[in-house]
Scaffold this active site. Structure first.
Site, PDB file in Angstrom:
ATOM      1  N   LYS A  82      52.312  15.781  -3.260  1.00 21.69           N
ATOM      2  CA  LYS A  82      52.109  17.098  -2.632  1.00 21.69           C
ATOM      3  C   LYS A  82      51.587  18.077  -3.685  1.00 21.69           C
ATOM      4  O   LYS A  82      52.041  18.045  -4.835  1.00 21.69           O
ATOM      5  CB  LYS A  82      53.445  17.572  -2.060  1.00 21.69           C
ATOM      6  CG  LYS A  82      53.391  18.820  -1.205  1.00 21.69           C
ATOM      7  CD  LYS A  82      54.803  19.151  -0.682  1.00 21.69           C
ATOM      8  CE  LYS A  82      54.844  20.352   0.228  1.00 21.69           C
ATOM      9  NZ  LYS A  82      56.209  20.638   0.722  1.00 21.69           N
ATOM     10  N   SER A 157      56.227  21.313   5.657  1.00 21.49           N
ATOM     11  CA  SER A 157      55.004  21.675   4.980  1.00 21.49           C
ATOM     12  C   SER A 157      54.286  20.492   4.309  1.00 21.49           C
ATOM     13  O   SER A 157      53.111  20.613   3.971  1.00 21.49           O
ATOM     14  CB  SER A 157      55.309  22.735   3.901  1.00 21.49           C
ATOM     15  OG  SER A 157      56.202  22.243   2.944  1.00 21.49           O
ATOM     16  N   SER A 181      60.748  20.036   5.135  1.00 20.40           N
ATOM     17  CA  SER A 181      59.327  19.737   4.924  1.00 20.40           C
ATOM     18  C   SER A 181      58.980  18.299   4.585  1.00 20.40           C
ATOM     19  O   SER A 181      57.804  17.947   4.586  1.00 20.40           O
ATOM     20  CB  SER A 181      58.771  20.622   3.823  1.00 20.40           C
ATOM     21  OG  SER A 181      58.468  21.870   4.351  1.00 20.40           O
TER      22      SER A 181
HETATM   23  N1  GLN Z   1      59.483  25.138   7.711  1.00 15.29           N
HETATM   24  C1  GLN Z   1      60.376  25.624   6.717  1.00 15.29           C
HETATM   25  C2  GLN Z   1      59.831  26.877   6.074  1.00 15.29           C
HETATM   26  O1  GLN Z   1      58.783  27.273   6.441  1.00 15.29           O
HETATM   27  C3  GLN Z   1      60.686  24.563   5.706  1.00 15.29           C
HETATM   28  C4  GLN Z   1      59.617  24.395   4.723  1.00 15.29           C
HETATM   29  C5  GLN Z   1      59.974  23.460   3.591  1.00 15.29           C
HETATM   30  O2  GLN Z   1      60.901  22.666   3.678  1.00 15.29           O
HETATM   31  N2  GLN Z   1      59.254  23.618   2.496  1.00 15.29           N
HETATM   32  O3  GLN Z   1      60.423  27.467   5.247  1.00 15.29           O
END
Ligand code: GLN
Length: 493
Positions: A82, A157, A181
Protein backbone atom coordinates in the site's frame (compact mmCIF):
# COMPACT_ATOMS: atom_id res chain seq x y z
CA UNK A 1 6.37 -21.28 -20.58
CA UNK A 2 5.84 -18.24 -18.33
CA UNK A 3 2.10 -18.68 -18.40
CA UNK A 4 2.40 -22.20 -17.13
CA UNK A 5 4.72 -21.13 -14.37
CA UNK A 6 2.20 -18.71 -12.85
CA UNK A 7 -0.81 -20.88 -13.55
CA UNK A 8 0.51 -23.65 -11.41
CA UNK A 9 1.84 -21.27 -8.80
CA UNK A 10 -0.99 -19.14 -7.58
CA UNK A 11 0.20 -18.99 -4.01
CA UNK A 12 3.25 -17.57 -2.29
CA UNK A 13 4.21 -20.85 -0.67
CA UNK A 14 4.19 -22.57 -4.10
CA UNK A 15 6.26 -19.86 -5.76
CA UNK A 16 8.81 -19.79 -2.95
CA UNK A 17 9.16 -23.58 -3.02
CA UNK A 18 9.63 -23.61 -6.80
CA UNK A 19 12.21 -20.81 -6.75
CA UNK A 20 14.08 -22.43 -3.86
CA UNK A 21 14.15 -25.74 -5.71
CA UNK A 22 15.30 -24.11 -8.94
CA UNK A 23 12.16 -25.25 -10.80
CA UNK A 24 11.66 -21.67 -11.89
CA UNK A 25 13.45 -18.37 -11.50
CA UNK A 26 12.46 -15.29 -9.53
CA UNK A 27 13.07 -13.36 -12.73
CA UNK A 28 10.43 -15.25 -14.70
CA UNK A 29 7.89 -15.00 -11.89
CA UNK A 30 8.43 -11.25 -11.48
CA UNK A 31 8.34 -10.67 -15.25
CA UNK A 32 4.89 -12.24 -15.36
CA UNK A 33 3.73 -10.35 -12.24
CA UNK A 34 4.77 -7.03 -13.80
CA UNK A 35 2.95 -7.88 -17.02
CA UNK A 36 -0.20 -8.59 -15.06
CA UNK A 37 0.22 -5.45 -12.97
CA UNK A 38 0.18 -3.31 -16.12
CA UNK A 39 -2.98 -4.96 -17.45
CA UNK A 40 -4.72 -4.69 -14.07
CA UNK A 41 -3.62 -1.08 -13.86
CA UNK A 42 -5.22 -0.31 -17.23
CA UNK A 43 -8.48 -1.88 -16.13
CA UNK A 44 -8.68 -1.13 -12.39
CA UNK A 45 -6.28 1.72 -11.54
CA UNK A 46 -5.02 -0.44 -8.68
CA UNK A 47 -1.51 1.02 -8.51
CA UNK A 48 0.20 4.33 -8.02
CA UNK A 49 3.63 3.03 -9.01
CA UNK A 50 4.60 -0.15 -10.83
CA UNK A 51 8.23 -0.88 -10.04
CA UNK A 52 9.78 -2.12 -13.29
CA UNK A 53 13.21 -2.26 -11.68
CA UNK A 54 11.89 -5.12 -9.49
CA UNK A 55 13.40 -7.35 -12.18
CA UNK A 56 16.84 -6.41 -10.84
CA UNK A 57 15.91 -7.61 -7.33
CA UNK A 58 14.56 -10.82 -8.84
CA UNK A 59 17.83 -11.38 -10.67
CA UNK A 60 19.70 -10.82 -7.42
CA UNK A 61 17.63 -13.57 -5.76
CA UNK A 62 18.42 -15.91 -8.64
CA UNK A 63 22.11 -15.01 -8.34
CA UNK A 64 22.03 -15.86 -4.63
CA UNK A 65 20.70 -19.30 -5.45
CA UNK A 66 23.27 -19.79 -8.18
CA UNK A 67 25.96 -18.93 -5.61
CA UNK A 68 24.68 -21.70 -3.37
CA UNK A 69 23.07 -19.47 -0.74
CA UNK A 70 19.92 -20.61 1.01
CA UNK A 71 16.96 -18.53 -0.11
CA UNK A 72 14.40 -16.94 2.20
CA UNK A 73 10.87 -18.13 2.95
CA UNK A 74 9.40 -15.82 0.31
CA UNK A 75 11.98 -16.45 -2.39
CA UNK A 76 10.92 -14.72 -5.60
CA UNK A 77 7.39 -13.99 -4.35
CA UNK A 78 5.95 -10.80 -5.87
CA UNK A 79 4.37 -8.56 -3.22
CA UNK A 80 2.37 -5.35 -3.47
CA UNK A 81 2.61 -2.64 -0.82
CA UNK A 82 0.00 0.00 0.00
CA UNK A 83 1.34 3.41 -0.94
CA UNK A 84 1.29 4.76 2.61
CA UNK A 85 4.10 2.35 3.60
CA UNK A 86 7.56 3.75 2.94
CA UNK A 87 9.89 2.18 0.40
CA UNK A 88 13.38 3.63 0.11
CA UNK A 89 13.97 5.28 -3.25
CA UNK A 90 10.44 4.48 -4.46
CA UNK A 91 7.72 7.14 -4.58
CA UNK A 92 5.37 6.87 -1.58
CA UNK A 93 2.40 9.21 -1.83
CA UNK A 94 -0.31 8.05 0.60
CA UNK A 95 -2.50 8.87 -2.46
CA UNK A 96 -2.21 12.55 -1.58
CA UNK A 97 -1.28 15.46 -3.78
CA UNK A 98 0.69 16.85 -0.87
CA UNK A 99 3.11 13.89 -1.02
CA UNK A 100 2.93 13.38 -4.78
CA UNK A 101 6.71 13.51 -5.11
CA UNK A 102 7.83 12.14 -1.75
CA UNK A 103 10.59 9.56 -2.11
CA UNK A 104 11.38 8.13 1.35
CA UNK A 105 15.00 7.79 2.44
CA UNK A 106 14.22 4.55 4.28
CA UNK A 107 12.07 1.41 4.09
CA UNK A 108 9.35 0.41 6.57
CA UNK A 109 10.32 -2.47 8.84
CA UNK A 110 7.54 -4.72 7.54
CA UNK A 111 8.73 -4.29 3.95
CA UNK A 112 12.35 -4.70 4.96
CA UNK A 113 11.50 -8.03 6.59
CA UNK A 114 9.63 -9.22 3.49
CA UNK A 115 12.63 -8.31 1.38
CA UNK A 116 15.01 -10.03 3.79
CA UNK A 117 12.97 -13.17 3.12
CA UNK A 118 13.64 -12.61 -0.62
CA UNK A 119 10.18 -11.30 -1.54
CA UNK A 120 10.13 -8.78 -4.40
CA UNK A 121 8.12 -5.55 -4.12
CA UNK A 122 6.61 -5.05 -7.58
CA UNK A 123 4.14 -2.20 -7.03
CA UNK A 124 2.77 0.43 -4.67
CA UNK A 125 -0.98 0.18 -4.40
CA UNK A 126 -3.71 2.80 -4.66
CA UNK A 127 -5.63 3.78 -1.49
CA UNK A 128 -7.86 6.45 -0.03
CA UNK A 129 -5.79 9.55 0.74
CA UNK A 130 -3.88 8.89 3.99
CA UNK A 131 -6.13 5.84 4.51
CA UNK A 132 -9.26 7.92 5.00
CA UNK A 133 -12.18 6.29 3.27
CA UNK A 134 -14.07 3.08 2.64
CA UNK A 135 -14.14 2.91 -1.15
CA UNK A 136 -10.72 4.00 -2.48
CA UNK A 137 -12.60 6.94 -4.02
CA UNK A 138 -10.73 9.53 -1.94
CA UNK A 139 -7.48 8.99 -3.82
CA UNK A 140 -5.76 11.91 -5.54
CA UNK A 141 -4.96 9.37 -8.27
CA UNK A 142 -8.59 8.38 -8.92
CA UNK A 143 -10.51 5.37 -7.58
CA UNK A 144 -9.38 1.77 -7.91
CA UNK A 145 -12.22 -0.40 -9.17
CA UNK A 146 -13.32 -3.76 -7.86
CA UNK A 147 -11.60 -6.89 -9.16
CA UNK A 148 -14.99 -8.44 -10.00
CA UNK A 149 -16.85 -5.45 -11.44
CA UNK A 150 -15.21 -2.25 -12.64
CA UNK A 151 -18.36 -0.22 -11.95
CA UNK A 152 -17.98 -0.93 -8.23
CA UNK A 153 -15.53 0.25 -5.61
CA UNK A 154 -12.48 -1.77 -4.69
CA UNK A 155 -13.22 -0.99 -1.06
CA UNK A 156 -11.08 1.08 1.18
CA UNK A 157 -8.82 2.23 2.13
CA UNK A 158 -6.43 -0.56 0.96
CA UNK A 159 -8.39 -1.00 -2.29
CA UNK A 160 -5.47 -1.39 -4.68
CA UNK A 161 -3.79 -4.01 -2.48
CA UNK A 162 -6.97 -6.10 -2.44
CA UNK A 163 -7.41 -5.88 -6.22
CA UNK A 164 -3.77 -6.91 -6.75
CA UNK A 165 -4.32 -10.11 -4.78
CA UNK A 166 -7.80 -10.89 -6.13
CA UNK A 167 -6.64 -10.56 -9.76
CA UNK A 168 -3.48 -12.63 -9.28
CA UNK A 169 -0.90 -9.88 -9.74
CA UNK A 170 0.70 -10.90 -6.44
CA UNK A 171 -0.24 -13.57 -3.90
CA UNK A 172 0.51 -11.29 -0.93
CA UNK A 173 -0.17 -7.59 -0.42
CA UNK A 174 0.21 -5.30 2.56
CA UNK A 175 -2.41 -2.82 3.65
CA UNK A 176 -2.99 -0.76 6.74
CA UNK A 177 -6.05 -1.01 8.94
CA UNK A 178 -7.13 1.89 11.13
CA UNK A 179 -10.84 1.11 11.13
CA UNK A 180 -11.22 -1.78 8.71
CA UNK A 181 -9.10 -0.86 5.72
CA UNK A 182 -7.58 -4.30 5.28
CA UNK A 183 -10.64 -6.36 6.18
CA UNK A 184 -13.32 -4.51 4.21
CA UNK A 185 -11.57 -4.35 0.80
CA UNK A 186 -10.61 -8.00 1.30
CA UNK A 187 -14.31 -8.83 1.75
CA UNK A 188 -15.31 -6.75 -1.28
CA UNK A 189 -12.81 -8.60 -3.50
CA UNK A 190 -13.22 -12.13 -2.15
CA UNK A 191 -9.86 -12.61 -0.40
CA UNK A 192 -8.53 -12.90 3.18
CA UNK A 193 -7.67 -9.67 5.01
CA UNK A 194 -5.91 -9.96 8.36
CA UNK A 195 -5.34 -7.18 10.89
CA UNK A 196 -3.31 -8.57 13.77
CA UNK A 197 -3.41 -7.32 17.36
CA UNK A 198 -2.27 -3.69 17.71
CA UNK A 199 1.51 -3.62 18.05
CA UNK A 200 2.11 -7.02 16.52
CA UNK A 201 3.47 -5.63 13.25
CA UNK A 202 5.85 -2.69 13.28
CA UNK A 203 4.49 0.66 12.18
CA UNK A 204 7.96 2.08 11.60
CA UNK A 205 7.85 3.64 8.15
CA UNK A 206 4.06 3.59 7.92
CA UNK A 207 2.60 7.03 7.23
CA UNK A 208 0.51 7.73 10.33
CA UNK A 209 -3.23 8.30 10.14
CA UNK A 210 -4.47 7.64 13.72
CA UNK A 211 -1.61 6.23 15.74
CA UNK A 212 -3.59 4.51 18.50
CA UNK A 213 -5.60 2.61 15.86
CA UNK A 214 -3.21 2.07 12.92
CA UNK A 215 -2.00 -1.43 12.25
CA UNK A 216 -0.40 -3.07 9.22
CA UNK A 217 -2.34 -6.01 7.79
CA UNK A 218 -1.86 -8.77 5.24
CA UNK A 219 -4.00 -9.79 2.29
CA UNK A 220 -3.79 -13.14 0.53
CA UNK A 221 -5.94 -15.87 -0.98
CA UNK A 222 -4.94 -18.64 1.41
CA UNK A 223 -4.43 -18.99 5.14
CA UNK A 224 -1.02 -20.51 4.48
CA UNK A 225 0.18 -17.36 2.71
CA UNK A 226 -1.16 -15.16 5.52
CA UNK A 227 0.73 -17.28 8.07
CA UNK A 228 3.89 -17.24 5.97
CA UNK A 229 3.86 -13.45 5.68
CA UNK A 230 3.19 -13.10 9.41
CA UNK A 231 6.02 -15.47 10.31
CA UNK A 232 8.36 -13.31 8.26
CA UNK A 233 7.16 -9.89 9.49
CA UNK A 234 6.09 -10.27 13.13
CA UNK A 235 8.34 -9.68 16.11
CA UNK A 236 9.52 -6.72 18.11
CA UNK A 237 10.91 -3.68 16.35
CA UNK A 238 12.89 -1.29 18.54
CA UNK A 239 12.09 1.47 16.03
CA UNK A 240 8.39 1.37 16.98
CA UNK A 241 7.71 2.01 20.66
CA UNK A 242 4.25 0.42 20.39
CA UNK A 243 5.62 -2.79 18.90
CA UNK A 244 4.98 -5.64 21.34
CA UNK A 245 7.97 -7.36 22.90
CA UNK A 246 6.34 -10.73 23.66
CA UNK A 247 7.45 -13.88 21.92
CA UNK A 248 5.89 -14.33 18.53
CA UNK A 249 3.92 -17.50 17.85
CA UNK A 250 4.76 -19.50 14.74
CA UNK A 251 1.68 -18.51 12.81
CA UNK A 252 2.18 -21.41 10.42
CA UNK A 253 1.78 -23.83 13.32
CA UNK A 254 -1.89 -22.79 13.54
CA UNK A 255 -2.40 -24.31 10.09
CA UNK A 256 -1.95 -27.84 11.41
CA UNK A 257 -4.73 -27.43 13.89
CA UNK A 258 -7.69 -27.11 11.60
CA UNK A 259 -10.17 -28.90 13.82
CA UNK A 260 -12.49 -26.55 15.62
CA UNK A 261 -13.60 -29.14 18.18
CA UNK A 262 -14.23 -27.50 21.52
CA UNK A 263 -13.98 -23.98 20.15
CA UNK A 264 -16.69 -21.61 21.28
CA UNK A 265 -17.63 -18.88 18.84
CA UNK A 266 -19.75 -15.86 19.74
CA UNK A 267 -21.97 -14.22 17.15
CA UNK A 268 -22.19 -10.51 18.00
CA UNK A 269 -25.96 -9.98 18.02
CA UNK A 270 -25.81 -6.22 17.55
CA UNK A 271 -23.96 -6.58 14.23
CA UNK A 272 -25.69 -9.57 12.70
CA UNK A 273 -29.29 -8.42 12.27
CA UNK A 274 -30.99 -5.33 10.83
CA UNK A 275 -28.93 -3.11 8.59
CA UNK A 276 -27.29 -6.01 6.76
CA UNK A 277 -28.19 -7.00 3.21
CA UNK A 278 -30.16 -10.21 2.85
CA UNK A 279 -27.27 -12.12 1.33
CA UNK A 280 -24.94 -10.91 4.10
CA UNK A 281 -27.29 -12.34 6.73
CA UNK A 282 -27.46 -15.55 4.71
CA UNK A 283 -23.64 -15.70 4.59
CA UNK A 284 -23.47 -15.41 8.36
CA UNK A 285 -26.03 -18.19 8.73
CA UNK A 286 -24.10 -20.39 6.31
CA UNK A 287 -20.81 -19.76 8.12
CA UNK A 288 -22.46 -20.51 11.43
CA UNK A 289 -23.64 -23.86 10.08
CA UNK A 290 -20.19 -24.64 8.65
CA UNK A 291 -18.47 -23.82 11.92
CA UNK A 292 -20.87 -26.04 13.82
CA UNK A 293 -20.20 -28.84 11.37
CA UNK A 294 -16.47 -28.37 11.93
CA UNK A 295 -16.97 -29.00 15.62
CA UNK A 296 -17.32 -25.49 17.06
CA UNK A 297 -20.14 -24.35 19.28
CA UNK A 298 -21.72 -21.10 18.08
CA UNK A 299 -23.57 -18.96 20.62
CA UNK A 300 -24.94 -15.42 20.60
CA UNK A 301 -23.09 -12.72 22.51
CA UNK A 302 -24.22 -9.18 23.23
CA UNK A 303 -21.88 -6.18 23.30
CA UNK A 304 -24.24 -3.38 24.34
CA UNK A 305 -21.82 -0.51 23.81
CA UNK A 306 -20.75 -1.51 20.33
CA UNK A 307 -23.52 0.68 18.94
CA UNK A 308 -21.39 3.67 19.90
CA UNK A 309 -18.31 2.36 18.09
CA UNK A 310 -18.77 4.43 14.92
CA UNK A 311 -19.33 7.67 16.86
CA UNK A 312 -16.34 6.99 19.06
CA UNK A 313 -14.13 6.03 16.12
CA UNK A 314 -15.09 9.06 14.03
CA UNK A 315 -14.00 11.35 16.86
CA UNK A 316 -10.81 9.56 17.87
CA UNK A 317 -9.52 8.84 14.34
CA UNK A 318 -9.96 12.41 13.03
CA UNK A 319 -8.59 13.85 16.30
CA UNK A 320 -5.40 11.83 15.94
CA UNK A 321 -5.30 12.55 12.20
CA UNK A 322 -5.50 16.30 12.77
CA UNK A 323 -2.40 16.02 14.91
CA UNK A 324 -0.51 13.57 12.66
CA UNK A 325 -1.19 15.57 9.51
CA UNK A 326 0.04 18.84 11.02
CA UNK A 327 3.51 18.00 9.70
CA UNK A 328 2.46 18.45 6.07
CA UNK A 329 2.91 22.19 5.89
CA UNK A 330 5.47 22.48 3.11
CA UNK A 331 8.35 23.20 5.48
CA UNK A 332 9.87 19.71 5.82
CA UNK A 333 7.06 17.49 4.55
CA UNK A 334 4.69 18.26 1.72
CA UNK A 335 4.97 19.99 -1.64
CA UNK A 336 5.32 23.68 -0.81
CA UNK A 337 3.03 25.95 -2.82
CA UNK A 338 3.40 29.64 -3.68
CA UNK A 339 6.31 32.03 -4.09
CA UNK A 340 9.28 31.92 -1.73
CA UNK A 341 8.45 35.50 -0.79
CA UNK A 342 5.21 34.38 0.93
CA UNK A 343 5.12 34.58 4.72
CA UNK A 344 5.23 31.33 6.68
CA UNK A 345 1.54 31.28 7.60
CA UNK A 346 0.40 32.09 4.07
CA UNK A 347 2.72 29.51 2.59
CA UNK A 348 1.41 26.83 4.97
CA UNK A 349 -2.21 27.72 4.29
CA UNK A 350 -1.69 27.60 0.55
CA UNK A 351 0.24 24.33 0.76
CA UNK A 352 -2.38 22.60 2.90
CA UNK A 353 -5.29 24.12 0.99
CA UNK A 354 -3.95 22.85 -2.33
CA UNK A 355 -2.42 19.60 -1.13
CA UNK A 356 -5.18 17.89 0.85
CA UNK A 357 -8.33 16.45 -0.69
CA UNK A 358 -11.84 17.24 0.63
CA UNK A 359 -12.22 14.20 2.89
CA UNK A 360 -8.85 14.76 4.53
CA UNK A 361 -9.77 18.40 5.15
CA UNK A 362 -13.08 17.30 6.65
CA UNK A 363 -11.26 14.95 9.04
CA UNK A 364 -8.73 17.63 10.04
CA UNK A 365 -11.57 20.05 10.78
CA UNK A 366 -13.65 17.53 12.74
CA UNK A 367 -10.60 16.35 14.63
CA UNK A 368 -9.38 19.81 15.53
CA UNK A 369 -12.88 20.72 16.67
CA UNK A 370 -13.20 17.60 18.85
CA UNK A 371 -9.87 18.43 20.49
CA UNK A 372 -10.40 22.16 20.95
CA UNK A 373 -10.66 23.81 24.35
CA UNK A 374 -14.26 23.81 25.51
CA UNK A 375 -15.25 20.84 23.35
CA UNK A 376 -12.58 18.33 24.37
CA UNK A 377 -14.60 16.84 27.26
CA UNK A 378 -17.81 16.67 25.27
CA UNK A 379 -16.28 15.01 22.20
CA UNK A 380 -12.78 13.55 22.32
CA UNK A 381 -12.90 12.91 26.07
CA UNK A 382 -16.26 11.18 25.83
CA UNK A 383 -15.15 9.13 22.83
CA UNK A 384 -12.24 7.79 24.90
CA UNK A 385 -14.61 6.79 27.70
CA UNK A 386 -16.84 4.97 25.24
CA UNK A 387 -13.76 3.24 23.83
CA UNK A 388 -13.06 1.89 27.31
CA UNK A 389 -16.67 0.66 27.69
CA UNK A 390 -16.45 -1.17 24.36
CA UNK A 391 -13.16 -2.76 25.44
CA UNK A 392 -14.83 -3.89 28.67
CA UNK A 393 -17.69 -5.43 26.68
CA UNK A 394 -15.20 -7.41 24.60
CA UNK A 395 -13.19 -8.51 27.63
CA UNK A 396 -16.34 -9.76 29.32
CA UNK A 397 -17.61 -11.60 26.24
CA UNK A 398 -14.19 -13.19 25.65
CA UNK A 399 -14.40 -14.75 29.11
CA UNK A 400 -16.96 -17.04 27.58
CA UNK A 401 -16.00 -17.46 23.91
CA UNK A 402 -12.75 -18.08 22.01
CA UNK A 403 -13.51 -15.97 18.98
CA UNK A 404 -16.35 -13.76 17.75
CA UNK A 405 -18.12 -13.58 14.42
CA UNK A 406 -19.73 -10.71 12.48
CA UNK A 407 -20.18 -9.69 8.86
CA UNK A 408 -17.16 -7.73 7.55
CA UNK A 409 -19.45 -5.13 6.00
CA UNK A 410 -23.22 -4.71 5.87
CA UNK A 411 -23.37 -5.39 2.11
CA UNK A 412 -21.09 -6.16 -0.83
CA UNK A 413 -19.15 -3.51 -2.81
CA UNK A 414 -21.25 -0.50 -3.80
CA UNK A 415 -21.19 1.39 -7.11
CA UNK A 416 -18.44 3.96 -7.69
CA UNK A 417 -19.92 7.40 -7.02
CA UNK A 418 -22.93 6.08 -5.11
CA UNK A 419 -21.87 7.50 -1.75
CA UNK A 420 -19.56 10.35 -2.67
CA UNK A 421 -22.08 13.05 -1.70
CA UNK A 422 -22.82 11.52 1.67
CA UNK A 423 -19.78 11.12 3.94
CA UNK A 424 -21.90 9.80 6.80
CA UNK A 425 -23.24 6.95 4.65
CA UNK A 426 -19.67 6.00 3.90
CA UNK A 427 -18.69 6.16 7.61
CA UNK A 428 -21.52 3.77 8.47
CA UNK A 429 -20.03 1.05 6.25
CA UNK A 430 -17.34 0.69 8.92
CA UNK A 431 -19.84 -0.44 11.57
CA UNK A 432 -18.46 -4.00 11.72
CA UNK A 433 -14.76 -3.25 11.62
CA UNK A 434 -13.92 -0.20 13.76
CA UNK A 435 -14.42 -1.87 17.16
CA UNK A 436 -11.40 -4.17 16.68
CA UNK A 437 -9.19 -1.09 16.21
CA UNK A 438 -10.70 0.77 19.17
CA UNK A 439 -10.02 -2.27 21.34
CA UNK A 440 -6.72 -3.28 19.71
CA UNK A 441 -7.66 -6.90 19.00
CA UNK A 442 -6.93 -8.94 15.88
CA UNK A 443 -9.57 -9.34 13.19
CA UNK A 444 -9.76 -11.16 9.91
CA UNK A 445 -12.13 -11.11 6.95
CA UNK A 446 -12.61 -14.53 5.41
CA UNK A 447 -14.37 -15.07 2.05
CA UNK A 448 -17.93 -16.30 2.51
CA UNK A 449 -19.10 -16.84 -1.06
CA UNK A 450 -21.12 -14.44 -3.16
CA UNK A 451 -23.76 -11.96 -2.09
CA UNK A 452 -26.08 -9.67 -4.07
CA UNK A 453 -25.24 -9.19 -7.78
CA UNK A 454 -22.78 -12.04 -7.56
CA UNK A 455 -20.32 -9.86 -5.66
CA UNK A 456 -18.04 -11.40 -3.02
CA UNK A 457 -19.00 -11.26 0.62
CA UNK A 458 -16.83 -11.64 3.72
CA UNK A 459 -17.37 -12.64 7.31
CA UNK A 460 -15.22 -11.25 10.10
CA UNK A 461 -13.68 -13.22 12.92
CA UNK A 462 -12.22 -11.53 16.00
CA UNK A 463 -9.83 -12.97 18.61
CA UNK A 464 -8.71 -11.74 22.03
CA UNK A 465 -5.54 -9.65 22.24
CA UNK A 466 -2.45 -11.63 21.14
CA UNK A 467 -4.49 -14.68 20.17
CA UNK A 468 -4.25 -13.90 16.46
CA UNK A 469 -3.24 -17.41 15.54
CA UNK A 470 -6.78 -18.56 16.37
CA UNK A 471 -7.97 -16.56 13.38
CA UNK A 472 -5.58 -18.38 11.10
CA UNK A 473 -6.82 -21.65 12.52
CA UNK A 474 -10.48 -20.80 11.84
CA UNK A 475 -9.68 -19.44 8.37
CA UNK A 476 -7.84 -22.66 7.57
CA UNK A 477 -10.80 -24.76 8.67
CA UNK A 478 -13.25 -22.74 6.56
CA UNK A 479 -10.84 -22.85 3.63
CA UNK A 480 -10.55 -26.63 3.87
CA UNK A 481 -14.33 -26.88 3.91
CA UNK A 482 -14.76 -24.59 0.88
CA UNK A 483 -12.01 -26.16 -1.24
CA UNK A 484 -11.26 -24.47 -4.58
CA UNK A 485 -14.23 -22.11 -4.22
CA UNK A 486 -12.69 -20.43 -1.18
CA UNK A 487 -11.01 -17.45 -2.84
CA UNK A 488 -11.19 -17.79 -6.61
CA UNK A 489 -9.08 -15.54 -8.85
CA UNK A 490 -11.11 -12.72 -10.40
CA UNK A 491 -9.21 -13.11 -13.69
CA UNK A 492 -7.98 -15.94 -15.83
CA UNK A 493 -4.53 -15.39 -17.25
N1 GLN B 1 -12.98 3.74 6.59
C1 GLN B 1 -12.29 4.09 7.79
C2 GLN B 1 -11.85 5.54 7.74
O1 GLN B 1 -12.11 6.16 6.77
C3 GLN B 1 -11.14 3.17 8.04
C4 GLN B 1 -9.97 3.48 7.22
C5 GLN B 1 -8.75 2.68 7.58
O2 GLN B 1 -8.82 1.64 8.23
N2 GLN B 1 -7.60 3.21 7.19
O3 GLN B 1 -11.29 6.05 8.64
Amino acid sequence: MLRNIMESMEFAHQIAAAVQAGETTAESVVTEALRRAQLVQDEHNAFITIIDTAIEQAKAVDAKRAAGETLGKLAGVPVVIKDNICTKGVLTTAASKILSNFVPPYTATVVERLELADAIVIAKANLDEFGMGSGNENSAFGPASNAWDTSRVAGGSSGGSAVAVATGVAPIALGTDTGGSVRQPAAYNGIIGFKPTYGRLSRFGVIAYASSLDQVGVMARSSEDIALAMDVMAGHDPQDSTSVVDDVPAFSAALDDASLKGMKIGLIEELCGDGNSEATVAAIEKTKAQLTELGAEVVNVSLPNIRYAISSYYLIAPAEASSNLARYDGMIYGNRQGEDSLGQAESMMLTRGEGFGPEVKRRILTGSYALSAGYYDAYYGKALKVRRLIADDFAKAFEDVDIMLTPTAPSPAFKIGEKTDDPLASYLIDIDTVAANLVGIGGMSVPAGKAEDDMPCGIQILAPVMKDERLIQVARALENAAGNDFSPLAKTW
